[in-house]
Design a protein around this motif. Structure first.
Motif, PDB file in Angstrom:
ATOM      1  N   GLY A 115      17.646 -32.688 -60.200  1.00 50.69           N
ATOM      2  CA  GLY A 115      16.287 -32.518 -60.713  1.00 50.69           C
ATOM      3  C   GLY A 115      15.592 -33.804 -61.122  1.00 50.69           C
ATOM      4  O   GLY A 115      14.411 -33.782 -61.470  1.00 50.69           O
ATOM      5  N   GLY A 116      16.272 -34.931 -61.064  1.00 48.20           N
ATOM      6  CA  GLY A 116      15.635 -36.218 -61.354  1.00 48.20           C
ATOM      7  C   GLY A 116      14.992 -36.847 -60.138  1.00 48.20           C
ATOM      8  O   GLY A 116      14.311 -37.862 -60.238  1.00 48.20           O
ATOM      9  N   TYR A 122      14.690 -23.693 -69.175  1.00 45.90           N
ATOM     10  CA  TYR A 122      14.298 -23.529 -67.778  1.00 45.90           C
ATOM     11  C   TYR A 122      15.109 -24.471 -66.908  1.00 45.90           C
ATOM     12  O   TYR A 122      15.604 -25.497 -67.383  1.00 45.90           O
ATOM     13  N   LYS A 123      15.199 -24.145 -65.629  1.00 41.40           N
ATOM     14  CA  LYS A 123      15.851 -25.016 -64.654  1.00 41.40           C
ATOM     15  C   LYS A 123      14.777 -25.596 -63.738  1.00 41.40           C
ATOM     16  O   LYS A 123      14.008 -24.844 -63.130  1.00 41.40           O
ATOM     17  N   THR A 124      14.714 -26.926 -63.671  1.00 41.39           N
ATOM     18  CA  THR A 124      13.656 -27.585 -62.884  1.00 41.39           C
ATOM     19  C   THR A 124      13.723 -27.131 -61.428  1.00 41.39           C
ATOM     20  O   THR A 124      14.795 -27.056 -60.831  1.00 41.39           O
ATOM     21  N   GLY A 125      12.549 -26.834 -60.893  1.00 43.54           N
ATOM     22  CA  GLY A 125      12.468 -26.461 -59.488  1.00 43.54           C
ATOM     23  C   GLY A 125      12.962 -25.065 -59.165  1.00 43.54           C
ATOM     24  O   GLY A 125      12.876 -24.627 -58.019  1.00 43.54           O
ATOM     25  N   LEU A 171      17.985 -29.872 -63.212  1.00 45.76           N
ATOM     26  CA  LEU A 171      18.211 -30.253 -64.604  1.00 45.76           C
ATOM     27  C   LEU A 171      17.679 -29.134 -65.497  1.00 45.76           C
ATOM     28  O   LEU A 171      16.962 -28.240 -65.027  1.00 45.76           O
ATOM     29  N   ASN A 172      18.023 -29.190 -66.763  1.00 46.78           N
ATOM     30  CA  ASN A 172      17.558 -28.181 -67.717  1.00 46.78           C
ATOM     31  C   ASN A 172      16.434 -28.740 -68.569  1.00 46.78           C
ATOM     32  O   ASN A 172      16.487 -29.891 -69.001  1.00 46.78           O
ATOM     33  N   LEU A 173      15.400 -27.917 -68.788  1.00 43.29           N
ATOM     34  CA  LEU A 173      14.294 -28.273 -69.676  1.00 43.29           C
ATOM     35  C   LEU A 173      14.253 -27.259 -70.809  1.00 43.29           C
ATOM     36  O   LEU A 173      14.323 -26.051 -70.572  1.00 43.29           O
TER      37      LEU A 173
END
Length: 285
Positions: free
Chosen positions: A9-10, A37-40, A28-30
Motif C-alpha cells: 500500500g505504499g 481500513y485497508k488501503t485500496g 497497509l492499514n489506516l
C-alpha cells in the motif's frame, strides 16, 4: 515458470498498470479513530478525502502483518518465483513484515524462490521500479538477473517531494506547530527527498512562494541526471491533477525523458503530503 511481482500500500501505480502486469498487492492499514481500513481494498480515495476533511486528526497507518504477506505468498502458484518491491524501510516496518512472511513461507516450502527488496522509495518511485522490472522481464531476464538488476536500480532511484500545504505535516507531528505557523505566514514551501542511505524523508530546501518552489523542484532534476532520453519520469499528485499536469508539462518541455508515468497518491502518502503535494521519481546518473 513466471515471476510474480508484489507491491504494498505504499506504492502508487498509474491506472491499468496492476492489471496489465498481473501485479499482486498487500494493503497497509489506516486507522481513523476506532475505524480501521485497508488501503485500496476497503477505502477508496474519495471516501478517504471526505473522512480526512471531517477529522481533526490525521489517520494513523500501520504496516501489513507478516501473516498478511505470508497469506499472499501462499496464493501464488508454487512454481512461480516472487519478487516483492516493498515500501521504504525509512517510513515503515512493511519491509520487515514482508521478510518475516517470506521466512514463514520458506519454513514450510524451502524450495520456493522469493526475494524481498527494500525499495528506499514510495508512491510513484515504486511505479518507476515496477515499470523497470516488467520491461526487463519482457526482455527475458531470469529471476536472479532481475533481482540483481533491481537492487542496482534501487540505488539509482531519486525520489523528490514538494508540499503545497504544511497542514498535514503539522497535524501529523512532523513539524513543530510554532515553526509551522511561522512557515505558513512566510509562505514557505518544503522541498524534500528520500535519503540515499535508508529512504527516510528529509527536508532539502525551504523556498518562499509557490512559483519559486515549483521552479526549484523542476531545477533539481538536472542536478541528479543528464542524458535523459532513455529514462522514465514518474509523478504522483495528491488530489490536484491540474497542478500535477502543469508541473509534468514543464518537466517534459525542459528535459527529454523517453517516457512519463502519471498517477494519484494513495491514502498513505496523501495522509502526510496533504492536498497539492507532488512526488517525482527517476533514475539518477
Amino acid at each position: 515458470m513466471t515471476i510474480q511481482l508484489i507491491i504494498d500500500g505504499g506504492g502508487d501505480l498509474p491506472h491499468g498498470m496492476m492489471d496489465a502486469h498481473s501485479i499482486q498487492y498487500v494493503p497497509l492499514n489506516l486507522h481513523f479513530g476506532d475505524e480501521q481500513y485497508k488501503t485500496g481494498e476497503t477505502i477508496d480515495l474519495p471516501t478517504f478525502y471526505e473522512k480526512l476533511k471531517q477529522s481533526d486528526e490525521l489517520p494513523r497507518s500501520s504496516s501489513p502483518s507478516p501473516n498478511d504477506f505470508y497469506e499472499k505468498y501462499k496464493q501464488i502458484d508454487p512454481n512461480d518465483e516472487i519478487l516483492v518491491l516493498a515500501l521504504t524501510q525509512g517510513l515503515s516496518s512493511t519491509y520487515e513484515s514482508a521478510v518475516m512472511g517470506k521466512d514463514m513461507l520458506l519454513d514450510e516450502e524451502p524450495d520456493r524462490k522469493i526475494a524481498v527488496l527494500n525499495t528506499k522509495t514510495a508512491s510513484c518511485g515504486i511505479a518507476l521500479l515496477v515499470h523497470e522490472a516488467t520491461a526487463r522481464m519482457e526482455e527475458g531476464y531470469d529471476f536472479n538477473q532481475l533481482v540483481s538488476h533491481m537492487e542496482e536500480r534501487i540505488e539509482k532511484t531519486t525520489t523528490l517531494f514538494i508540499l503545497k500545504t504544511l497542514e498535514n505535516v503539522i497535524k501529523g507531528g512532523r513539524l513543530d506547530k510554532v515553526k509551522g505557523a511561522i512557515a505558513k505566514t512566510l509562505n514557505i514551501k518544503l522541498l524534500m527527498k528520500a535519503s540515499d542511505d535508508e529512504g527516510a524523508v528529509e527536508v532539502t530546501e525551504k523556498v518562499r512562494g509557490n512559483k519559486k518552489s515549483l521552479r526549484r523542484f523542476v531545477d533539481q532534476i538536472g542536478e541528479y541526471a543528464s542524458n535523459l532520453e532513455d529514462r522514465v519520469i514518474a509523478m504522483s499528485h495528491c488530489n490536484d491533477e491540474d497542478r500535477g499536469k502543469k508541473v509534468m508539462s514543464t518537466i517534459k518541455e525542459r528535459y527529454n525523458f523517453k517516457e512519463s508515468l502519471f498517477m494519484e497518491t494513495g491514502p498513505l502518502i496523501s495522509t502526510y503530503a496533504g492536498e497539492g503535494g507532488l512526488v517525482i521519481a527517476f533514475f539518477k546518473d
